[in-house]
Design an enzyme around this catalytic site. Sequence first.
Site, PDB file in Angstrom:
ATOM      1  N   HIS A  60       0.894  -1.283  -0.088  1.00 44.55           N
ATOM      2  CA  HIS A  60      -0.152   0.118   0.178  1.00 44.55           C
ATOM      3  C   HIS A  60       0.959   1.299   0.100  1.00 44.55           C
ATOM      4  O   HIS A  60       0.642   2.436   0.545  1.00 44.55           O
ATOM      5  CB  HIS A  60      -0.945  -0.011   1.233  1.00 44.55           C
ATOM      6  CG  HIS A  60      -1.988  -1.097   1.298  1.00 44.55           C
ATOM      7  ND1 HIS A  60      -3.183  -0.999   0.258  1.00 44.55           N
ATOM      8  CD2 HIS A  60      -1.918  -2.359   1.765  1.00 44.55           C
ATOM      9  CE1 HIS A  60      -3.810  -2.268   0.506  1.00 44.55           C
ATOM     10  NE2 HIS A  60      -3.155  -2.935   1.347  1.00 44.55           N
ATOM     11  N   ASN A 133     -10.366  -3.086   1.694  1.00 38.33           N
ATOM     12  CA  ASN A 133     -10.210  -2.963   0.468  1.00 38.33           C
ATOM     13  C   ASN A 133     -11.310  -2.924  -0.323  1.00 38.33           C
ATOM     14  O   ASN A 133     -12.319  -2.732   0.099  1.00 38.33           O
ATOM     15  CB  ASN A 133      -9.258  -4.287  -0.041  1.00 38.33           C
ATOM     16  CG  ASN A 133      -7.926  -4.465   0.326  1.00 38.33           C
ATOM     17  OD1 ASN A 133      -7.373  -3.679   0.388  1.00 38.33           O
ATOM     18  ND2 ASN A 133      -7.538  -5.872   0.800  1.00 38.33           N
ATOM     19  N   TYR A 343       0.348  -4.553  11.459  1.00 36.54           N
ATOM     20  CA  TYR A 343       0.055  -2.982  11.092  1.00 36.54           C
ATOM     21  C   TYR A 343       0.887  -2.134  12.143  1.00 36.54           C
ATOM     22  O   TYR A 343       1.445  -1.109  11.480  1.00 36.54           O
ATOM     23  CB  TYR A 343      -1.507  -2.694  11.151  1.00 36.54           C
ATOM     24  CG  TYR A 343      -2.073  -3.156   9.698  1.00 36.54           C
ATOM     25  CD1 TYR A 343      -2.052  -4.473   9.273  1.00 36.54           C
ATOM     26  CD2 TYR A 343      -2.505  -2.231   8.927  1.00 36.54           C
ATOM     27  CE1 TYR A 343      -2.449  -4.925   8.001  1.00 36.54           C
ATOM     28  CE2 TYR A 343      -2.923  -2.571   7.559  1.00 36.54           C
ATOM     29  CZ  TYR A 343      -3.264  -3.934   7.234  1.00 36.54           C
ATOM     30  OH  TYR A 343      -3.586  -4.212   5.855  1.00 36.54           O
TER      31      TYR A 343
END
Length: 489
Positions: A60, A133, A343
């Site tokens: 990303h 997404n 993350y």
Amino acid sequence: MTQEAHVTQGPLTTEAGAPVADNQNSETAGVGGPVLVQDQLLLEKLAHFNRERIPERVVHARGAGAYGTFTVTADVTKYTRAAFLSEVGKETEVFLRFSTVAGNLGAADAVRDPRGFAVKFYTEEGNYDLVGNNTPVFFIRDAIKFPDFIHTQKRDPYTGSQEADNVFDFWGLSPESTHQVTWLFGDRGIPASYRHMDGFGSHTYQWNNEAGEAFWVKYHFKTDQGIKNLTAEEAEVLAGKDPDSHQRDLREAIERGEFPSWTVSVQIMPVAEAATYRFNPFDLTKVWPHADYPLIEFGKLELNRNPENIFAEVEQSIFSPAHFVPGIGPSPDKMLQGRLFAYGDAHRYRVGINADHLPVNRPHATEARTHSRDGHLYDGRHKGAKNYEPNSFGGPFQTDRALWQPVALNGVTGETVTPVHAEDNDFVQAGNLYRLMTEDEKERLVNNLANAISGVTRDDIAERAINNFRQADEDFGKRLEAAVQALRG
């Protein structure tokens, strides 16, 4: 020295040299239970993976973002006690970052790739991040396979290029990817812009209400601009003419006052129904058919303000699925469980341990009160306050009320395969998706896949990849095989 001389034979090991017993399944608390911290192979792989590229995001990296407003349009208080969803008409500031997955920071926007759809809600109970997404499913169902998957999508360490052999070798050996690959190579694989695509939370999450009742939910963001896509031929031209096409389109639309918006809905499953549902509700490669759990509309999301500095607000923005608020929590989804760690770990490495202090990331509707100190980017905000808890100096204290409800468990620890429900297999939903398409859509899907598979150099890899689509639908596989053979001569 030849390339083959560098290949090491023998059992797969950890970085410390210990043999790996299972590289396909992460360790859980019983079959279908949450992932365990004691699975050090999983943590080692995810932590190493997060540190492979500096300083841009590993995935990303190529993105655009904007601020806006989320407005509650229907009462959902019987399902969740989240304060920002507490009444119809309530507004919450948001920041949304769109992105492609595989490309680097300088890559083109108009490419065949999933699009990230990450929303930060600046709520009065803290920031809530929904990291999704533009597809409702994903390629894999277990986070232990994520570094391997992305390695196949990135540049090969020997050739320096993305290799069709790597891509389809992994997909062919991971049949659970068939559903997402069918999405990716269909018409929606190249959105015409960020404004003209849907968004999904993709994972299953928990909502819980004031009475302590829990529900499993899936989020859907339906674009109010309508779905628009690019053909492979159109995208090839646009990517060459204007690599910044999607970022430019979003910025200029907001500058014109054409604020893009999405209608936000949720599918809701009572917790008691999960165990016997025909598909595993926590499998990220599956959808919940709307006939079983219809969409319940509850909000509107509008983007109406551009960032003033791309680096400060888009590149340094961080999103983590572990950023929950009271009334919302995780599920036993094994991909989600891995992302709860990965993350945050990526952000601590890439931006710094105090990344949450940056203006785009810090809470806007409340104040963060922690005992963390020092580290890169620390701004001294705590001044002389004590940095431990409990303390006798009026410091922050615990609430004694969990953000989400506990999940019942059974069984023993171990590397477990995701539970299979009555109608689960790796191909059924991919076949259903194919059969929903028009004849023109099927033709474009087959041509897109055939063009990609024709670049594979080994017959066994190509044949195995085609066979996955044959198992999804016989006509799908037959047409794809013929198309690949025609291209490969």
